[in-house]
Design an enzyme around this catalytic site. Structure first.
Site, short mmCIF file in Angstrom:
data_model
loop_
_atom_site.label_atom_id
_atom_site.label_comp_id
_atom_site.label_asym_id
_atom_site.label_seq_id
_atom_site.Cartn_x
_atom_site.Cartn_y
_atom_site.Cartn_z
N SER A 265 0.82 -1.21 0.00
CA SER A 265 0.00 0.00 0.00
C SER A 265 0.86 1.27 0.00
O SER A 265 1.96 1.30 0.53
CB SER A 265 -0.94 0.00 1.19
OG SER A 265 -0.38 0.73 2.25
N LYS A 266 0.27 2.27 -0.62
CA LYS A 266 0.95 3.54 -0.77
C LYS A 266 1.27 4.10 0.62
O LYS A 266 2.29 4.72 0.83
CB LYS A 266 0.01 4.49 -1.51
CG LYS A 266 0.74 5.41 -2.43
CD LYS A 266 -0.18 6.13 -3.36
CE LYS A 266 0.63 7.20 -4.03
NZ LYS A 266 0.45 8.52 -3.70
N ARG A 267 0.35 3.82 1.55
CA ARG A 267 0.52 4.33 2.91
C ARG A 267 1.87 3.87 3.49
O ARG A 267 2.63 4.64 4.05
CB ARG A 267 -0.62 3.83 3.79
CG ARG A 267 -0.63 4.40 5.19
CD ARG A 267 -1.92 4.01 5.88
NE ARG A 267 -2.04 2.57 6.06
CZ ARG A 267 -1.53 1.90 7.08
NH1 ARG A 267 -0.86 2.54 8.01
NH2 ARG A 267 -1.70 0.60 7.18
N MET A 269 4.41 2.75 1.72
CA MET A 269 5.50 3.26 0.91
C MET A 269 5.81 4.70 1.28
O MET A 269 6.91 5.18 1.10
CB MET A 269 5.15 3.15 -0.57
CG MET A 269 5.32 1.74 -1.09
SD MET A 269 6.84 0.96 -0.49
CE MET A 269 7.42 0.18 -1.94
N GLU A 270 4.80 5.39 1.80
CA GLU A 270 5.02 6.80 2.12
C GLU A 270 5.35 7.01 3.59
O GLU A 270 5.58 8.11 4.04
CB GLU A 270 3.79 7.61 1.72
CG GLU A 270 3.76 7.82 0.23
CD GLU A 270 2.46 8.41 -0.26
OE1 GLU A 270 1.58 8.66 0.57
OE2 GLU A 270 2.35 8.60 -1.48
#
Ligand code: GLU
Length: 493
Positions: A265-267, A269-270
């Site tokens: 998930s982008k979450r 990755m960020e």
């Protein structure tokens, strides 16, 4: 085609590898895994690790992200030999192939761009945005892929009234192969790329081009990076060939996937790696966890130090398939590391958490709580999440005090008896053993559960806690009696 190189031959060269993040966002798990594997490969073979900042994207690159890269790596104990450094709070660099920040290497890229333009491997493109989209539309209406069709390839002097828009690479229509150290032979049909953009102008190269120049100028022998970059590799090989460079060897690490094998998930990755520090993960545990993201040791032991990882590292044990990120596994590994710390070291690691949470109890009390919760805690933060009741008894439901089918009256009676018995134990003797021997007759009469369960709940307000006798010892006589009385009181008269 590139020469095939055996794994033994790789180890014969003293590798120079690089970790080349773009400071355009938080440094995430995947990037740090890339750095770790670069370190493992280089150090295993007595090589050199370079840290380079790929800040060609001027709008999105920020100094604070660059600083975070250095801070995270330093916190994790992942060191490098050349490149950016953080000294006295200032980002500097060390090494003979600098500068190590792409924005400071404009003159170097310019020289190679001019070389490509002069040799006819690159050309100025005058097509405007509108013209490009018209060309694309016409290609797709003919069922062709929307690549640049080479409109300006043959233009030798600027068309009247037109400004150069970008510099493009003249892509040969060949097959490009490389022998990936993890994936074996990987081939791409370069004809599908079209003439891609390598720079906006002589002073503004794009990542793909700058990386090729830097890898050459910095004498990089092995490019180890995430699989998301695999389609850049043929382009970089072609540009390198046009400049007369011998290409480095490539290894593309498996993608990191979520537990259900979907894209991570982008979450995550960020999420900055520093948030793991705040939650109380140990850097060595995180490194151990990252080492297992796509690699496995030869034996079954999953807990190992960075040194042992380097010692054992073998690119042949890096898998091709995506690596599953499991938060549970990370917690398990961290818990294992917490258990293995010496008491003093454990307390030292807890210090920042104590400050962050404003915990001001006596050192002795804090240490007792910490040691009691260490077995259950998966992170340093959890030590005090789980052990919060030591500092303040949370409110709880009276029904929680009842063991199995015990009636309220029976439980109240048990707690009142506990209170009376413990009142007669001297405060200075209030140890686990003394408490147990005082309570033994009561336990024999009512059964373990009927006495120790309500004791646990009255002392902790919870159904899961460390041993209630240990809690009593830590709380001391006065607080224990107060809590037991409070519990009995909850069950009414
Ligand atoms: N700067 C690129 C990134 O942050 C890495 C490029 C590379 O490793 O070649 O994704």
């Amino acid at each position: 085609m590139l020469e095939l190189v055996s794994m033994e031959a790789h180890s014969a060269i003293k590798p120079r590898v690089r970790f080349a993040p773009s400071p355009t966002g938080h440094l995430h798990i995947g990037s740090v895994r890339t750095m770790l594997f670069n370190i493992a490969f280089a150090k295993k073979h007595n090589g050199t690790v370079v840290l380079r900042s790929e800040d060609t994207d001027k709008e999105r690159s920020k100094p604070e992200y660059e600083r975070e890269i250095v801070e995270v790596l330093e916190w994790l104990g992942l060191s490098w030999d050349e490149g950016l450094t953080l000294e006295a709070g200032y980002i500097g660099s060390k090494g003979e192939y600098g500068p190590y920040r792409q924005s400071e290497r404009t003159e170097i890229y310019k020289k190679y761009l001019e070389q490509l333009l002069a040799s006819g491997h690159a050309y100025y493109c005058y097509c405007t945005k509108d013209e490009l989209s018209a060309q694309e539309q016409s290609l797709s209406s003919q069922g062709l892929p929307p690549k640049y069709g080479g409109h300006c390839r043959a233009v030798t002097s600027p068309p009247a009234g037109k400004e150069p828009q970008v510099i493009r690479f003249k892509t040969p229509g060949a097959n490009v192969e490389h022998k990936d150290m993890i994936r074996g032979t990987v081939s791409f049909d370069a004809g599908l790329f079209g003439d891609f953009v390598i720079a906006k102008n002589l002073e503004t190269p794009l990542y793909n081009f700058a990386a090729v120049v830097d890898d050459y100028e910095m004498k990089i022998t092995h490019v180890i990076r995430g699989e998301d970059h695999i389609s850049n590799t043929p382009k970089q090989i072609l540009m390198g060939q046009a400049l007369g460079f011998t290409p480095p060897h490539f290894a593309h690490l498996p993608l990191i996937l979520a537990a259900d094998r979907s894209k991570f998930s982008k979450r995550y990755m960020e999420t900055s790696l520093l948030s793991y520090k705040e939650k109380g993960y140990l850097p060595e545990a995180l490194v151990n966890f990252l080492a297992l993201l796509g690699w496995h040791p030869s034996g079954n032991e999953e807990i190992f130090s960075l040194g042992a990882f380097i010692e054992e590292f073998d690119m042949r044990r890096v898998q091709k398939a995506g690596a599953i990120f499991s938060e549970e596994k990370l917690q398990w590994i961290n818990g294992e590391y917490l258990k293995r710390l010496s008491e003093d070291e454990f307390m030292k690691r807890l210090a920042p958490i104590l400050t962050a949470r404003n915990i001001t109890a006596s050192d002795h009390f804090v240490k007792r709580v910490a040691m009691a919760e260490r077995e259950r805690a998966k992170t340093l933060g959890e030590v005090f999440d789980l052990g919060g009741f030591f500092f303040a008894l949370p409110d709880y439901d009276a029904a929680l005090l009842l063991w199995k089918d015990d009636a309220k009256e029976k439980t109240r009676g048990a707690l009142e008896a506990v209170k009376e018995i413990l009142s007669s134990v001297e405060a200075k003797d209030f140890s686990r053993e003394k408490i147990l021997s005082a309570l033994e007759p009561l336990i024999a009469e009512h059964g373990k559960g009927s006495v120790l369960w309500p004791l646990r709940v009255s002392l902790s307000g919870q159904k899961a806690s460390p041993d209630p006798l240990e809690i009593a010892e830590i709380l001391g006589k006065k607080e224990t009696l107060r809590r037991v009385e409070l519990g009995a009181g909850k069950l009414g008269r």
